[in-house]
Design an enzyme around this catalytic site. Structure first.
Site, PDB file in Angstrom:
ATOM      1  N   CYS B  81       0.800  -1.359   0.180  1.00 26.21           N
ATOM      2  CA  CYS B  81       0.014   0.156   0.040  1.00 26.21           C
ATOM      3  C   CYS B  81       0.822   1.084   0.007  1.00 26.21           C
ATOM      4  O   CYS B  81       1.985   1.184   0.184  1.00 26.21           O
ATOM      5  CB  CYS B  81      -0.979   0.047   1.142  1.00 26.21           C
ATOM      6  SG  CYS B  81      -2.129   1.118   1.250  1.00 26.21           S
ATOM      7  N   CYS B  84       3.117   2.075   3.002  1.00 26.18           N
ATOM      8  CA  CYS B  84       4.534   1.341   2.896  1.00 26.18           C
ATOM      9  C   CYS B  84       5.620   2.130   2.217  1.00 26.18           C
ATOM     10  O   CYS B  84       6.673   2.214   2.713  1.00 26.18           O
ATOM     11  CB  CYS B  84       4.550  -0.018   2.248  1.00 26.18           C
ATOM     12  SG  CYS B  84       3.259  -1.229   2.640  1.00 26.18           S
ATOM     13  N   ASP B 486      13.160  22.066 -33.925  1.00 22.68           N
ATOM     14  CA  ASP B 486      14.379  22.077 -34.662  1.00 22.68           C
ATOM     15  C   ASP B 486      14.003  22.102 -36.236  1.00 22.68           C
ATOM     16  O   ASP B 486      13.120  21.257 -36.270  1.00 22.68           O
ATOM     17  CB  ASP B 486      15.193  21.330 -34.171  1.00 22.68           C
ATOM     18  CG  ASP B 486      16.422  21.070 -35.010  1.00 22.68           C
ATOM     19  OD1 ASP B 486      17.281  22.194 -35.243  1.00 22.68           O
ATOM     20  OD2 ASP B 486      17.004  20.032 -35.370  1.00 22.68           O
ATOM     21  N   ASP B 687      16.641  17.376 -32.434  1.00 24.01           N
ATOM     22  CA  ASP B 687      17.559  16.170 -32.508  1.00 24.01           C
ATOM     23  C   ASP B 687      18.970  16.373 -32.463  1.00 24.01           C
ATOM     24  O   ASP B 687      19.126  17.782 -33.073  1.00 24.01           O
ATOM     25  CB  ASP B 687      16.931  14.920 -33.436  1.00 24.01           C
ATOM     26  CG  ASP B 687      17.682  15.333 -34.715  1.00 24.01           C
ATOM     27  OD1 ASP B 687      17.747  16.399 -35.046  1.00 24.01           O
ATOM     28  OD2 ASP B 687      18.031  14.404 -35.518  1.00 24.01           O
ATOM     29  N   ASP B 691      21.132  20.432 -30.582  1.00 25.52           N
ATOM     30  CA  ASP B 691      19.874  20.771 -29.840  1.00 25.52           C
ATOM     31  C   ASP B 691      19.787  20.505 -28.337  1.00 25.52           C
ATOM     32  O   ASP B 691      19.250  20.874 -27.748  1.00 25.52           O
ATOM     33  CB  ASP B 691      18.656  19.949 -30.495  1.00 25.52           C
ATOM     34  CG  ASP B 691      18.318  20.230 -31.790  1.00 25.52           C
ATOM     35  OD1 ASP B 691      18.859  21.500 -32.156  1.00 25.52           O
ATOM     36  OD2 ASP B 691      17.991  19.589 -32.548  1.00 25.52           O
TER      37      ASP B 691
END
Lengths: 55, 795
Positions: B81, B84, B486, B687, B691
């Site tokens: 739970c 915990c 980009d 990418d 970048d």
């Protein structure tokens, strides 16, 4: 009516037996995969030696 | 008897030894410890826990972060739970040298980052054992065994409770019937005793985990979810026992048993649902084959994948999964990578091509040289990313975790109040109402609300080739209002092809121009560089040695070839390096850029010697994505290191968007920062290496999968394929996730708000409460699983 003094313990005993059967079934892995076996029986032969069925 | 004395002796010995150790006499301690450990190890701890401090052992599951910072994944047994999680995390944070301890409820795992010089792993594991959780280093096979064992134990307990519930119900029927039609007190007390005989083992065995959990919680002074359950069960049981022994008739043993049975059924269903919800990432794991065919000379042998080494040769037959990352040495076939990238078309592979682990070889055998194995494969890294995302926590969730103990405390208070109020009327109502309040309040639904949604979404994303790196990303994806693209490799294919190359000087022919360019670019991952090198390789050109190679991001490269200073790059580089440039060159450059091409110039010793013309085209779907975003009213900016003309060409095809051109990587990052300073929530899609800084600065970053590793590192979402439409998918996924999290929190709050007053008003029996509680958890889990359906409906 005193028969229930025997019947009720008897009932519980029978119940305990079924619990033991259930424990055995769980321990032997029958509840681990609820879907797999249903499909496995349809894939009757292994397609190639690479894919052994998962136990 | 003998063993008994020994054990006793040992534990007291150990205490003494520890005292000695604290006094600084560690040498003595060690010697005694070693000797004692042979005779009788400490009972409640694995003997070999110390081995986890050895570097050799840690190698298998620990990642070092430089210095003494280490990270490990531990599998925790005994989590059930949200409370915990709170307990474990707090217990660990109290230790010194712990930087991060994050528990994943759905996967029952603990991610821990600690300082190895200040804290040992074994001490962490001991601490966990002390608070009642068994910790083991995580690896896949062990995880399966662990989950299986836990499931079985829940099944055992559930089965036994079910047996008790079914039998005790017959007795109850007899008692109820007797209450109406009259029953002799002899039989009544017999039935009571039988109920007692059934209820006691059920309480002790099936209810055992709740009792021990609650006791542990009390001893640790921490409130866990087990406490209300245990109090509810024990109070009802104790009261019934008291009634029975005094010959009264208000006996509720049946309530105890049925309540435990129902709660256990709920727990079991929860484990099943959890397994289902996270199965998408497990499926990824299953992609990893276990066996491979190794080739040694002419002979083949089947070996475990983990025994393969780099540079060994592996045979992959048609229909088999590729076991490792590698390079095709022989054979030609099609490979299905759809589960990794989400791209449905099989990809042709032949000699020299790279293949990745987990892909399926479709139609002909391939001989592969092993490049990466085990945890270094792309597949393993993907799995790692997905797991990290599932384990990281959103802010909402941290809040939920903090609430749980308060929640339990309030529950206890309310139930006490209920009891006090109804006690004025009568004991029975008071007891049952108080028990119902204890049982019905459920922080579990609250605790599960966020992690379940996140686990489902990141699993779903992974299966579509959208990797979510952290939970917060999903949260933030939903409220972006500006997208920065980009250009190269994102909106365009990024796969530049050389269209023409031409020398402008008489003393150099076209081919040697290409050769020179390829020599400079040979180690660069830039797409332009790759295109040039590819062409050079296909022409069979050899590379010339280059000295003092220099890479200028966003501009080009330079180096010394044969004693000449050579520059290769765009116009800006030429200007910066003061290369003599004629206006016609500039015009030519512009002309090419207007057609979305790129002109790369080569200069030797300050003189332009030639030009390479490369051409790129728009990605399929780019127009759709832009159109869709525009409809939603999301602003867009195009960032590119290329010239204005190239950007204008894109704008002509895609429609209105802001463009920022001729920017260096640092300027890209600045542009992104400016946008977010204007109060915009910026999503950056990019990418490539250049970048990375911009991606890191954006509120949220999506990296296209073909990009370099660096950009993957600094982004929140990674698209595995090159399908730009997945950007929309990711945004939608984020929106759905946040929506679901909100719904889940509402469900659990509504549930508690409706049912707690009902229970306090004594309208609800404890058995009904026991049914309602797991139902609320299941509702939350079910709602999370529905994300799949909602995303599918979208398509």
């Amino acid at each position: 009516m005193s028969v229930i003094y025997g019947l009720i313990p008897g009932m519980i005993l029978l119940g305990l037996v079924s619990v033991l059967v259930f424990f055995w079934a769980v321990r032997s892995g029958q509840y681990d995969d609820m879907e797999g076996p249903a499909h496995r029986i349809l894939d009757d032969d292994d397609m190639n030696d690479g894919d052994s069925p998962k136990s | 008897m003998d063993g008994h004395t020994h054990r006793f002796c040992c534990s007291s010995c150990l205490t003494v030894c520890q005292a000695i150790h604290e006094a600084g006499l560690a040498g003595f301690y060690e010697r005694v410890q070693r000797r004692e450990a042979e005779i009788a190890p400490p009972p409640d701890m694995p003997v070999d826990i110390d081995q986890y401090d050895l570097d050799e052992v840690q190698q298998e599951f620990v990642t070092c972060h430089g210095g003494s910072r280490r990270e490990a994944m531990l599998l925790i047994e005994g989590i059930h739970c949200a409370a915990c999680i709170w307990l474990i995390e707090n217990a660990l944070h109290a230790l010194t040298g712990i930087e991060l301890a994050e528990v994943n409820l759905a996967r029952q795992r603990l991610r821990i980052v600690w300082d190895d010089s200040r804290q040992s792993l074994s001490a962490i594991m001991r601490r966990l054992a002390a608070v009642g959780y068994a910790a083991l280093p995580y690896n896949q096979e062990m995880a399966e065994g662990q989950i299986q064992r836990y499931n079985r134990r829940v099944l055992f307990r559930m089965g036994f409770a079910a047996f008790g519930a079914l039998n005790i119900m017959w007795i109850s029927i007899a008692l109820y019937a007797g209450a109406f039609s009259g029953i002799s007190s002899e039989y009544q007390s017999f039935f009571h005793w039988v109920s007692f005989a059934i209820a006691t083992p059920v309480l002790l065995y099936s209810g055992g985990p709740f009792l021990t959990g609650a006791w542990r919680g009390i001893r640790q002074m921490k409130l866990t979810m087990d406490l209300p359950i245990a109090i509810g069960a024990l109070a009802t049981y104790g009261y019934s026992l008291w009634q029975m022994l005094h010959g009264y008739t208000q006996v509720y043993f049946d309530t105890v048993v049925v309540f435990l049975c129902v709660i256990l059924i709920g727990r079991y269903l929860e484990t099943l649902a959890r397994r289902n919800a996270t199965s998408a990432s497990l499926r990824l794991m299953e992609l990893q084959p276990r066996m491979a065919t190794r080739l040694i000379g002419q002979s083949e042998e089947r070996v475990a994948v983990r025994k393969l080494h780099v540079n060994e040769r592996v045979l992959v037959r048609a229909g088999e999964r590729i076991p490792v990352d590698g390079e095709v040495l022989d054979g030609a076939s099609h490979v299905d990578e759809s589960l990794l990238t989400g791209e449905p078309m099989p990809i042709a592979k032949q000699k020299g091509d790279e293949v990745v682990a987990g892909a399926v070889n479709m139609d002909a055998p391939l001989m592969i040289r092993v490049r990466q194995t085990g945890n270094a494969t792309t597949l393993a890294q993907i799995i790692h990313l997905v797991e990290k995302a599932q384990e990281s926590k959103a802010r909402v969730q941290r809040l939920a975790d903090r609430i749980v103990p308060w929640f339990v405390a309030v529950t206890l208070m309310l139930s006490l109040l209920t009891f006090a109020f109804w006690y004025q009327q009568d004991m029975d109502t008071a007891l049952l109402a108080a028990a119902a309040v204890l049982i019905i309040t459920c922080p579990c639904a609250l605790g599960l609300a966020t992690p379940m949604a996140i686990a489902v979404s990141s699993g779903l994303g992974a299966s579509e080739g959208v990797l979510i790196r952290n939970a917060e990303a999903l949260e933030r994806l939903s409220d972006i209002n500006h997208v920065v693209f980009d250009k190269t490799g994102t909106l365009t294919e990024g796969r530049m092809k050389v269209v023409s190359f031409r020398s402008m000087r008489d003393d150099m022919d076209d081919i040697s121009l290409l050769q020179l360019a390829a020599s400079l670019e040979r180690h660069s991952p830039h797409p332009l560089a790759r295109a040039i090198c590819e062409l050079a390789e296909s022409q069979g050109l050899t590379n010339q040695p280059v000295e003092t190679l220099e890479v200028i991001m966003g501009q080009g490269v330079g180096g010394c070839v044969g004693g000449h200073q050579v520059w290769l790059g765009n116009l800006r580089l030429m200007k910066e390096k003061r290369v003599a440039f004629i206006d016609t060159y500039e015009e030519e450059s512009r002309r090419i850029q207007q057609g979305m091409g790129i002109a790369v110039w080569l200069a030797v010793d300050g003189q332009v010697v030639g030009m390479i013309h490369l051409q790129d085209r728009l990605r399929e779907g780019a127009a759709e994505v832009v159109e869709h975003l525009r409809k939603k009213g999301i602003g867009m900016t195009l960032l590119t290191g290329d010239s204005r003309q190239a950007a204008e060409a894109i704008r002509q095809q895609l429609g209105e968007m802001a463009i920022v051109t001729d920017v260096s990587p640092a300027e890209k990052a600045e542009a992104v920062q400016q946008l977010s300073q204007q109060g915009k929530k910026v999503l950056m899609v990019g990418d490539g290496v250049n970048d990375a800084p911009a991606l890191a600065l954006a509120d949220i970053a999506i990296a296209m999968g073909s990009g370099a590793d660096l950009s993957m590192q600094s982004s929140d979402v990674v698209l595995m394929g090159s399908d730009i439409c997945k950007v929309l998918y990711a945004i939608e996924l984020g929106r759905q996730t946040l929506e679901t999290v909100r719904q889940n929190l509402q469900i659990s709050l509504l549930y508690n708000m409706l049912l707690v007053p009902a229970a306090m008003g004594a309208f609800v029996t404890p058995v009904f409460a026991a049914i309602a509680m797991p139902v609320s958890s299941l509702l939350v889990i079910g709602n999370a699983i529905l994300i799949r359906q909602r995303m599918r409906r979208r398509d």
